[in-house]
Design an enzyme around this catalytic site. Structure first.
Site, PDB file in Angstrom:
ATOM      1  N   ASP A 140       0.840  -1.202   0.000  1.00 49.09           N
ATOM      2  CA  ASP A 140       0.000   0.000   0.000  1.00 49.09           C
ATOM      3  C   ASP A 140       0.874   1.250   0.000  1.00 49.09           C
ATOM      4  O   ASP A 140       1.577   1.525   0.970  1.00 49.09           O
ATOM      5  CB  ASP A 140      -0.907   0.005   1.234  1.00 49.09           C
ATOM      6  CG  ASP A 140      -2.045  -0.983   1.098  1.00 49.09           C
ATOM      7  OD1 ASP A 140      -2.767  -0.923   0.090  1.00 49.09           O
ATOM      8  OD2 ASP A 140      -2.210  -1.821   2.002  1.00 49.09           O
ATOM      9  N   HIS A 144      -0.440  -1.266  -4.761  1.00 48.40           N
ATOM     10  CA  HIS A 144      -1.661  -0.444  -4.763  1.00 48.40           C
ATOM     11  C   HIS A 144      -1.252   1.011  -4.529  1.00 48.40           C
ATOM     12  O   HIS A 144      -0.883   1.386  -3.413  1.00 48.40           O
ATOM     13  CB  HIS A 144      -2.575  -0.979  -3.653  1.00 48.40           C
ATOM     14  CG  HIS A 144      -3.817  -0.181  -3.424  1.00 48.40           C
ATOM     15  ND1 HIS A 144      -4.624  -0.365  -2.319  1.00 48.40           N
ATOM     16  CD2 HIS A 144      -4.408   0.809  -4.149  1.00 48.40           C
ATOM     17  CE1 HIS A 144      -5.644   0.466  -2.376  1.00 48.40           C
ATOM     18  NE2 HIS A 144      -5.532   1.209  -3.457  1.00 48.40           N
ATOM     19  N   GLY A 161      -6.663   4.468   3.075  1.00 41.42           N
ATOM     20  CA  GLY A 161      -5.841   5.293   3.957  1.00 41.42           C
ATOM     21  C   GLY A 161      -5.333   4.560   5.182  1.00 41.42           C
ATOM     22  O   GLY A 161      -4.236   4.832   5.636  1.00 41.42           O
ATOM     23  N   GLY A 205      -5.380   0.705   7.641  1.00 38.84           N
ATOM     24  CA  GLY A 205      -5.795  -0.665   7.907  1.00 38.84           C
ATOM     25  C   GLY A 205      -6.765  -0.680   9.078  1.00 38.84           C
ATOM     26  O   GLY A 205      -6.980   0.335   9.752  1.00 38.84           O
ATOM     27  N   GLY A 240     -11.038  -4.516   5.467  1.00 38.65           N
ATOM     28  CA  GLY A 240     -11.962  -5.156   6.402  1.00 38.65           C
ATOM     29  C   GLY A 240     -12.217  -6.623   6.109  1.00 38.65           C
ATOM     30  O   GLY A 240     -13.227  -7.178   6.533  1.00 38.65           O
ATOM     31  N   GLY A 246      -4.879  -7.228   5.712  1.00 38.00           N
ATOM     32  CA  GLY A 246      -3.762  -6.752   6.529  1.00 38.00           C
ATOM     33  C   GLY A 246      -3.906  -7.232   7.954  1.00 38.00           C
ATOM     34  O   GLY A 246      -3.224  -8.158   8.402  1.00 38.00           O
TER      35      GLY A 246
HETATM   36  C1  DX5 Z   1      -6.297   0.673   2.889  1.00 41.02           C
HETATM   37  C2  DX5 Z   1      -5.393  -0.320   2.218  1.00 41.02           C
HETATM   38  C3  DX5 Z   1      -5.620  -1.734   2.600  1.00 41.02           C
HETATM   39  C4  DX5 Z   1      -5.458  -2.011   4.062  1.00 41.02           C
HETATM   40  C5  DX5 Z   1      -6.262  -3.207   4.429  1.00 41.02           C
HETATM   41  O1  DX5 Z   1      -6.133   1.902   2.290  1.00 41.02           O
HETATM   42  O2  DX5 Z   1      -5.531  -0.241   0.812  1.00 41.02           O
HETATM   43  O3  DX5 Z   1      -4.819  -2.604   1.824  1.00 41.02           O
HETATM   44  O4  DX5 Z   1      -4.139  -2.218   4.442  1.00 41.02           O
HETATM   45  O5  DX5 Z   1      -6.184  -3.383   5.788  1.00 41.02           O
HETATM   46  P1  DX5 Z   1      -7.199  -4.308   6.610  1.00 41.02           P
HETATM   47  O6  DX5 Z   1      -7.115  -5.675   5.994  1.00 41.02           O
HETATM   48  O7  DX5 Z   1      -6.662  -4.222   7.978  1.00 41.02           O
HETATM   49  O8  DX5 Z   1      -8.554  -3.697   6.453  1.00 41.02           O
HETATM   50 ZN    ZN Z   2      -4.521  -1.758  -0.505  1.00 40.63          ZN
END
Ligand code: DX5
Ligand code: ZN
Length: 219
Positions: free
Chosen positions: A37, A68, A144, A146, A179, A199
């Site tokens: 990210d 990403h 933005g 996790g 999520g 994540g």
């Molecule tokens: C948010 C990121 C995600 C994030 C996901 O902007 O693009 O990749 O890290 O985190 P979780 O899995 O904790 O929602």
């Molecule tokens: Zn991401």
């Protein structure tokens, strides 16, 4: 057509003081891709890592680096992430004036190209990109951070995009990010996703738990 589910752990939830070791640990724990990210503090309200870090991490795993980009303007950084070792480069259509040109640019570098849709972004922008892209990433949280809660309204969008992909007959991965845990992963898969970013749910509990966490997401 049923595809195998790909799990792409987001290293945003890893221990940033030991990123190389963390990547080796999720690789050995059986992840498929590694989700990186990239945030600029402008397109999204957080700052993470740049191409130098991606380059430093590259020797730590042979798995696909699923990068990403949450940066704007995005075009001027594509080459740097390609050179650093990204395999898939995904960007948000709002992050540049000419998304089709950005896709062409990514492909010209021999990389796979992905389009990312924020929760409020319509899927209309995919109509004239679908012949050229390799991946569509549906954000199930606002980008933005996790650890946010899965936004259930995105399941309808996933269903609609699954129908578009199937109608196109093209080999396009449908990825969901935000999520995702053991309770939301089955919902995303049922709606048509074939690739899951996670994540918090991957890195929970530390390295001894990564294999079981990843397995739990596959259902
Ligand atoms: C948010 C990121 C995600 C994030 C996901 O902007 O693009 O990749 O890290 O985190 P979780 O899995 O904790 O929602
Ligand atoms: Zn991401």
């Amino acid at each position: 057509m049923t595809k195998e589910i790909i799990i792409s752990p987001s290293i945003l939830s890893a221990d940033f003081a030991k990123l190389g070791e963390e990547i080796q640990a999720i690789d050995e724990a059986g992840c498929d891709w590694i989700h990186v990210d990239v945030m600029d503090g402008h397109f999204v309200p957080n700052i993470t890592i740049g191409p130098a870090v991606v380059k430093a991490l590259r020797p730590h795993s042979d798995k696909i680096f699923d990068v990403h980009l949450m940066i704007s303007p995005v075009d001027q950084y594509i080459d740097a992430f390609a050179d650093a070792g990204a395999d898939i480069i995904s960007f948000h259509p709002e992050a540049g004036a000419h998304p089709h040109r950005t896709v062409q640019h990514i492909k010209s570098l021999g990389k796979k190209a992905g389009i990312v849709l924020n929760p409020a972004t319509s899927l209309d922008c995919l109509e004239y990109l679908i012949d050229d892209i390799d991946l569509i990433l549906v954000m199930s949280v606002n980008p933005g951070f996790g650890g946010q809660k899965f936004i259930h309204s995105q399941l309808d969008k996933i269903r609609a995009i699954r129908a578009m992909i199937d109608a196109s007959g093209r080999d396009i991965r449908l990825e969901v990010d935000g999520g995702i845990d053991q309770s939301t992963a089955p919902l995303a898969i049922e709606a048509g996703a074939d690739t899951l970013v996670a994540g918090t749910a991957t890195f929970r509990g530390g390295p001894d738990h990564y294999a079981e966490n990843i397995k739990g997401l596959r259902g």
